[in-house]
Design a protein around this motif. Structure first.
Motif, PDB file in Angstrom:
ATOM      1  N   ILE A   1      -1.939  -5.320 -14.898  1.00  0.00           N
ATOM      2  CA  ILE A   1      -1.349  -3.975 -14.942  1.00  0.00           C
ATOM      3  C   ILE A   1      -1.635  -3.294 -16.282  1.00  0.00           C
ATOM      4  O   ILE A   1      -2.037  -2.125 -16.334  1.00  0.00           O
ATOM      5  CB  ILE A   1       0.172  -4.047 -14.684  1.00  0.00           C
ATOM      6  N   LEU A   2      -1.450  -4.044 -17.370  1.00  0.00           N
ATOM      7  CA  LEU A   2      -1.590  -3.441 -18.695  1.00  0.00           C
ATOM      8  C   LEU A   2      -3.037  -3.181 -19.073  1.00  0.00           C
ATOM      9  O   LEU A   2      -3.385  -2.083 -19.528  1.00  0.00           O
ATOM     10  CB  LEU A   2      -0.920  -4.331 -19.744  1.00  0.00           C
ATOM     11  N   PHE A   3      -3.902  -4.187 -18.882  1.00  0.00           N
ATOM     12  CA  PHE A   3      -5.264  -4.088 -19.412  1.00  0.00           C
ATOM     13  C   PHE A   3      -6.275  -3.612 -18.377  1.00  0.00           C
ATOM     14  O   PHE A   3      -7.111  -2.769 -18.673  1.00  0.00           O
ATOM     15  CB  PHE A   3      -5.696  -5.448 -19.979  1.00  0.00           C
ATOM     16  N   HIS A   4      -6.219  -4.169 -17.176  1.00  0.00           N
ATOM     17  CA  HIS A   4      -7.244  -3.831 -16.180  1.00  0.00           C
ATOM     18  C   HIS A   4      -6.957  -2.511 -15.474  1.00  0.00           C
ATOM     19  O   HIS A   4      -7.883  -1.767 -15.146  1.00  0.00           O
ATOM     20  CB  HIS A   4      -7.375  -4.962 -15.164  1.00  0.00           C
ATOM     21  N   GLN A   5      -5.672  -2.223 -15.216  1.00  0.00           N
ATOM     22  CA  GLN A   5      -5.332  -0.968 -14.547  1.00  0.00           C
ATOM     23  C   GLN A   5      -5.054   0.156 -15.531  1.00  0.00           C
ATOM     24  O   GLN A   5      -4.807   1.289 -15.114  1.00  0.00           O
ATOM     25  CB  GLN A   5      -4.115  -1.188 -13.635  1.00  0.00           C
ATOM     26  N   GLY A   6      -5.027  -0.129 -16.823  1.00  0.00           N
ATOM     27  CA  GLY A   6      -4.967   0.917 -17.831  1.00  0.00           C
ATOM     28  C   GLY A   6      -3.590   1.416 -18.188  1.00  0.00           C
ATOM     29  O   GLY A   6      -3.471   2.446 -18.869  1.00  0.00           O
ATOM     30  N   PHE A   7      -2.503   0.721 -17.793  1.00  0.00           N
ATOM     31  CA  PHE A   7      -1.167   1.226 -18.105  1.00  0.00           C
ATOM     32  C   PHE A   7      -0.810   1.044 -19.579  1.00  0.00           C
ATOM     33  O   PHE A   7       0.099   1.717 -20.074  1.00  0.00           O
ATOM     34  CB  PHE A   7      -0.130   0.534 -17.218  1.00  0.00           C
ATOM     35  N   LEU A   8      -1.493   0.156 -20.277  1.00  0.00           N
ATOM     36  CA  LEU A   8      -1.279   0.061 -21.715  1.00  0.00           C
ATOM     37  C   LEU A   8      -1.745   1.339 -22.396  1.00  0.00           C
ATOM     38  O   LEU A   8      -1.080   1.849 -23.319  1.00  0.00           O
ATOM     39  CB  LEU A   8      -2.038  -1.152 -22.278  1.00  0.00           C
ATOM     40  N   LEU A   9      -2.863   1.892 -21.945  1.00  0.00           N
ATOM     41  CA  LEU A   9      -3.339   3.164 -22.480  1.00  0.00           C
ATOM     42  C   LEU A   9      -2.386   4.301 -22.138  1.00  0.00           C
ATOM     43  O   LEU A   9      -2.203   5.236 -22.934  1.00  0.00           O
ATOM     44  CB  LEU A   9      -4.744   3.469 -21.940  1.00  0.00           C
ATOM     45  N   VAL A  10      -1.764   4.191 -20.966  1.00  0.00           N
ATOM     46  CA  VAL A  10      -0.784   5.218 -20.580  1.00  0.00           C
ATOM     47  C   VAL A  10       0.417   5.179 -21.524  1.00  0.00           C
ATOM     48  O   VAL A  10       0.895   6.221 -21.999  1.00  0.00           O
ATOM     49  CB  VAL A  10      -0.348   4.998 -19.118  1.00  0.00           C
ATOM     50  N   PHE A  11       0.906   3.976 -21.812  1.00  0.00           N
ATOM     51  CA  PHE A  11       2.067   3.836 -22.694  1.00  0.00           C
ATOM     52  C   PHE A  11       1.738   4.334 -24.104  1.00  0.00           C
ATOM     53  O   PHE A  11       2.518   5.083 -24.710  1.00  0.00           O
ATOM     54  CB  PHE A  11       2.494   2.371 -22.713  1.00  0.00           C
ATOM     55  N   ILE A  12       0.563   3.915 -24.621  1.00  0.00           N
ATOM     56  CA  ILE A  12       0.170   4.359 -25.954  1.00  0.00           C
ATOM     57  C   ILE A  12      -0.058   5.860 -25.978  1.00  0.00           C
ATOM     58  O   ILE A  12       0.341   6.565 -26.923  1.00  0.00           O
ATOM     59  CB  ILE A  12      -1.101   3.607 -26.401  1.00  0.00           C
ATOM     60  N   GLY A  13      -0.680   6.383 -24.931  1.00  0.00           N
ATOM     61  CA  GLY A  13      -0.930   7.822 -24.863  1.00  0.00           C
ATOM     62  C   GLY A  13       0.358   8.620 -24.856  1.00  0.00           C
ATOM     63  O   GLY A  13       0.450   9.683 -25.494  1.00  0.00           O
ATOM     64  N   PHE A  14       1.370   8.143 -24.151  1.00  0.00           N
ATOM     65  CA  PHE A  14       2.654   8.846 -24.111  1.00  0.00           C
ATOM     66  C   PHE A  14       3.265   8.930 -25.505  1.00  0.00           C
ATOM     67  O   PHE A  14       3.741   9.999 -25.931  1.00  0.00           O
ATOM     68  CB  PHE A  14       3.602   8.122 -23.157  1.00  0.00           C
ATOM     69  N   LEU A  15       3.266   7.795 -26.248  1.00  0.00           N
ATOM     70  CA  LEU A  15       3.856   7.796 -27.580  1.00  0.00           C
ATOM     71  C   LEU A  15       3.035   8.614 -28.571  1.00  0.00           C
ATOM     72  O   LEU A  15       3.592   9.320 -29.422  1.00  0.00           O
ATOM     73  CB  LEU A  15       4.003   6.353 -28.079  1.00  0.00           C
ATOM     74  N   LEU A  16       1.705   8.542 -28.477  1.00  0.00           N
ATOM     75  CA  LEU A  16       0.867   9.335 -29.376  1.00  0.00           C
ATOM     76  C   LEU A  16       0.978  10.826 -29.059  1.00  0.00           C
ATOM     77  O   LEU A  16       0.808  11.679 -29.944  1.00  0.00           O
ATOM     78  CB  LEU A  16      -0.595   8.888 -29.288  1.00  0.00           C
ATOM     79  N   GLY A  17       1.251  11.162 -27.791  1.00  0.00           N
ATOM     80  CA  GLY A  17       1.402  12.570 -27.427  1.00  0.00           C
ATOM     81  C   GLY A  17       2.610  13.211 -28.075  1.00  0.00           C
ATOM     82  O   GLY A  17       2.603  14.418 -28.364  1.00  0.00           O
ATOM     83  N   ARG A  18       3.647  12.408 -28.319  1.00  0.00           N
ATOM     84  CA  ARG A  18       4.860  12.978 -28.926  1.00  0.00           C
ATOM     85  C   ARG A  18       4.979  12.627 -30.409  1.00  0.00           C
ATOM     86  O   ARG A  18       6.028  12.852 -31.020  1.00  0.00           O
ATOM     87  CB  ARG A  18       6.095  12.502 -28.170  1.00  0.00           C
ATOM     88  N   ALA A  19       3.904  12.057 -30.993  1.00  0.00           N
ATOM     89  CA  ALA A  19       3.935  11.696 -32.414  1.00  0.00           C
ATOM     90  C   ALA A  19       3.648  12.928 -33.258  1.00  0.00           C
ATOM     91  O   ALA A  19       2.700  13.682 -32.992  1.00  0.00           O
ATOM     92  CB  ALA A  19       2.910  10.604 -32.693  1.00  0.00           C
TER      93      ALA A  19
END
Length: 828
Positions: free
Chosen positions: A38-56
């Protein structure tokens, strides 16, 4: 009955526990696999990081993280760019709609500019940072222009945000592969570690404002991050993580400025206390929090700050050790990284050794295939039948008495022709009158048959000679292939020899030398095997006083109970004032040689050549080669013989195979009748045993006191035949022995001498000097005197003296300087 039930119930419960344990392990493994997917192959780790960087945010108004992160994802993992864009939009929308519009506009503008750059065939990796700069600048300018209008301060902030986007793009390009597991088997570089820390700290800025039970989430996560890196990589990386994380958090919120000091100090203390495992690192964080907390905020906010650190410590203690070890494998300097590298090198070594061993087996199989064909003697029944069938085909096939001779009297005819063949081969056919008369009465074409037998025998012998040469060549090739196979097998075993762990011995030697007053930076022991000691040290530069040779080597000699010498010393006063020194075992014996040689008639070019070769593994070779005749051609042949022999011997091939290989090359290289002799002595410098291999050469002599020992062997000169047996004569030399080797110009040089052996023994025994050069000169002078000063042939004499190796410096007792390590000798 109850006891029986109890006894039967225990195994059942054990089986159930085993099944339960297996089920739990399978469930945990399945959960881990699904989470990784889920995190690495389906890209949800990028989703989580992207969400936090979007509001940084930085300075409460700049959002430089979203566009560089999207650009890195778009270039490296384009299939996840859509999810990342949505996550960044959602994160930025939590700040304001205007921020979300700016982020969306910047990403759209970046995609358009990127496609335009691809059309212009601009290299993407170099152009992306500039495209991010342009996209951020234009998007921010447009948004501010149509909303509030642009003033001088806005231009400054727009330039700062675009510049940060340019730099962050380069950082995210280095750090993104690290979090997406695209560099799984490679160690992190220093700049990659820093980029990863900046990315993680940037992600933490997205948690600013989040609280749980009045505890700040960004404070807890930042301290947890410092704990992880301080525990994995030590004080240097720990303090670096603290500084970088605290700096980025303080840029996001000015009130967090003191956090940089807290995190840096906690990382330093935690790294210094990492020897105490997780508990020691945790204590370092708590101490740093207590000290900086009191200094920074006073007693008012001390309790929440300590609670935040305790929560971070609790999460850190609950983190699985395996996850931390997996991270440590990628950071140079850690024990896990060293173990991983050693395992990798061990695999490479084993693969290399296996490949070399496979080649060894290939050469061995080829050797066996060449050696399995054995030569059958020409007088075998099969060869005789084949020979007689060829004779009868040319004589009896059209004879009118064929039926009578080969059907009615087969055995009688066969015996007659067999005897005729044997007598013709031995040259006695003309003497055996009785056989001729009987054959004439039996055969009507007796003379024709005898003529055909004679002609066929010539062809038969030529065929047999060719077969013999073929078999000899096969045997030679088989020996050479077997020699190569043995060398490669030895090489494979040498590769597989690991550096043994001698940590105890290293510490003991280090303590002994330091107790004596010698400063040693580092000691590495590779081997303490008797006669094969290999030790390397790093010592301070002694300004040419020779401390390694005069002090360290003698002390090692006393410690290891054998003579130790300096094999190699590399000193550089500019290299931090240190020298790298290699120590090894001194040879038990040394060879001192003297040579005297002269060309025929006092010319400049001699047909004799000689060589003294110090081979590896404590071997010393002395060789004399005498080319046929005199002059440049003979000199060339003898010199090439020794050169080829030296190359083959240094490759590790055995002496007999080496000499046979040289002979094969000489016999096949030219059709001219140019032959050479070879006189080879191989001396083992550890026990003074010697092997003498003589090919067409004269005897050698060993002078031991008043006794002279003759050493000889009989072999034809090299190059005459392709296959010959090399006689090896073994002899045990002793300290003080003088070995005299000479060419035939010396041995057969004395005039009017019937027994050269006795004359040479007498002359050698009469010489009173034990200096090799003086003895060589005296022997040559004595031979020339018998010829009235005339040099009738090329002359060469080599005299070698075998002596025990006495070290230049006596051993220095080291143990009374180290009374606490009495068992050091036994350990070494």
């Amino acid at each position: 009955m109850q006891g029986l039930e109890r006894e039967m119930g225990e195994p059942v419960s054990n089986v159930q526990l085993g099944k339960l344990r297996t089920t739990i392990m399978k469930s945990m493994h399945s959960t881990k696999t699904k989470l990784t997917t889920i995190l690495f192959h389906q890209g949800f780790l990028l989703v989580f990081i992207g969400f936090l960087l979007g509001r940084a945010l930085i300075l409460n108004e700049l959002t430089p993280f979203a566009l560089p992160f999207f650009a890195a994802v778009y270039f490296m993992k384009k299939n996840r760019a859509g999810l990342t864009l949505m996550a960044l939009m959602i994160g930025s929308a939590t700040i304001s709609a205007l921020t979300a519009a700016y982020v969306l506009g910047g990403m759209i503008l970046f995609v358009l500019l990127f496609k335009w750059a691809r059309v212009l065939k601009i290299e993407p990796l170099k152009s992306i940072p500039f495209l991010v700069f342009a996209s951020a600048f234009l998007s921010k300018t447009t948004m501010i222009y149509f909303t509030t209008g642009i003033v001088t301060y806005d231009w400054l902030m727009i330039g700062v945000e675009a510049g940060l986007g340019f730099i962050l793009t380069l950082i995210f390009f280095q750090s993104l592969p690290l979090i997406t597991m695209r560099k799984k088997r490679q160690a992190f570089k220093t700049e990659e570690i820093i980029c990863l820390i900046i990315l993680l700290a940037s992600v933490l800025t997205g948690t600013i404002g989040w609280t749980a039970y009045d505890l700040s989430v960004e404070h807890i996560l930042s301290r947890y991050l410092v704990l992880i890196f301080a525990f994995v990589a030590g004080a240097t990386i720990g303090s670096t993580v603290g500084v970088v994380t605290g700096l980025i958090l303080s840029l996001a919120t000015v009130s967090n400025l003191y956090q940089m000091s807290l995190l840096a100090f906690a990382g330093l203390l935690g790294g210094l206390l990492r020897e105490g495992n997780k508990l020691g690192v945790s204590v370092g964080l708590l101490l740093g929090t207590l000290l900086i907390g009191i200094y920074g905020e006073g007693m008012t906010l001390l309790v929440p700050t300590i609670m935040e650190s305790m929560v971070a410590v609790a999460i850190f203690l609950l983190t699985p050790q395996k996850a931390i070890s997996n991270l440590a494998k990628f950071i140079p300097g850690t024990a896990e990284y060293t173990a991983e590298q050693q395992q990798y090198m061990r695999k490479v070594r084993d693969v290399t050794a296996n490949r070399v061993e496979q080649f060894s087996h290939v050469f061995q199989a080829l050797s066996n295939s060449f050696s399995k064909f054995q030569f059958e003697h020409s007088n075998s029944e099969k060869e005789v039948d084949l020979f007689l069938s060829n004779v009868t085909e040319k004589t009896c096939q059209n004879c009118f008495k064929k039926e009578q001779c080969w059907t009615q009297n087969f055995q009688k005819t066969y015996d007659y022709m067999t005897h005729l063949m044997e007598d013709t081969e031995e040259g006695t056919i003309s003497l055996n009158v009785k056989l001729q008369k009987e054959w004439d009465r039996h055969c009507v074409k007796s003379e024709k048959v005898k003529t055909v037998i004679k002609n066929e025998l010539a062809q038969f012998h030529a065929s047999e000679k060719l077969k013999k040469q073929l078999m000899e060549s096969r045997r030679l090739v088989a020996d050479q292939l077997m020699g190569v196979s043995q060398v490669m097998e030895d090489f494979a075993r040498e590769i597989q020899r690991e550096r043994e762990n001698h940590y105890v011995q290293e510490d003991q030697i280090l303590d002994a030398l330091q107790a004596f007053g010698i400063e040693i930076e580092q000691v590495e022991i590779y081997s303490v095997e008797q006669g094969n000691v290999d030790i390397e040290m790093t010592v301070p530069y002694c300004e040419g006083r020779g401390e390694c040779e005069k002090l360290i080597a003698p002390m090692l000699s006393d410690i290891l109970h054998e003579n130790i010498i300096v094999k190699k010393e590399e000193c550089n006063a500019d290299n931090n004032g240190y020298c790298h020194v290699s120590f090894g075992s001194a040879k038990a014996f040394v060879v001192d040689t003297g040579v005297a040689h002269a060309a025929k008639g006092g010319g400049l070019v001699s047909g004799d050549s000689y060589s003294t070769i110090e081979l590896g593994h404590g071997k010393y070779a002395i060789a004399i080669s005498d080319g046929m005749g005199n002059g440049e051609r003979a000199h060339y042949e003898s010199k090439e013989t020794l050169k080829l022999l030296q190359e083959i011997l240094q490759s590790g091939i055995k002496e007999k195979v080496a000499i046979k290989s040289v002979n094969s090359v000489l016999s096949l290289r030219t059709t001219d009748e140019i032959f050479t002799t070879l006189d080879l002595a191989m001396i083992d410098l550890q026990d003074a045993s010697a092997k003498f291999l003589k090919v067409g050469s004269t005897p050698s002599f060993v002078k031991r006191g008043d006794k002279v020992i003759k050493i000889e062997a009989s072999n034809l000169p090299m190059g005459i035949i392709q296959e010959f047996d090399v006689d090896v004569v073994s002899s045990q030399l002793k300290a003080g022995d003088l070995l005299i080797m000479m060419s035939d110009g010396i041995f057969e040089g004395p005039k009017h001498v019937e027994n050269y052996d006795l004359w040479m023994k007498r002359k050698v025994s009469e010489i009173r000097t034990d200096d090799p050069q003086e003895m060589a000169d005296i022997i040559m002078e004595e031979v020339i005197r018998t010829r009235s000063g005339q040099i009738q042939d090329d002359m060469t004499v080599v005299v070698a003296k075998i002596e025990r190796n006495i070290p230049k410096w006596a051993a220095i007792p080291a143990y009374h300087y180290l009374s606490k390590n009495q068992g050091m000798k036994e350990a070494l």
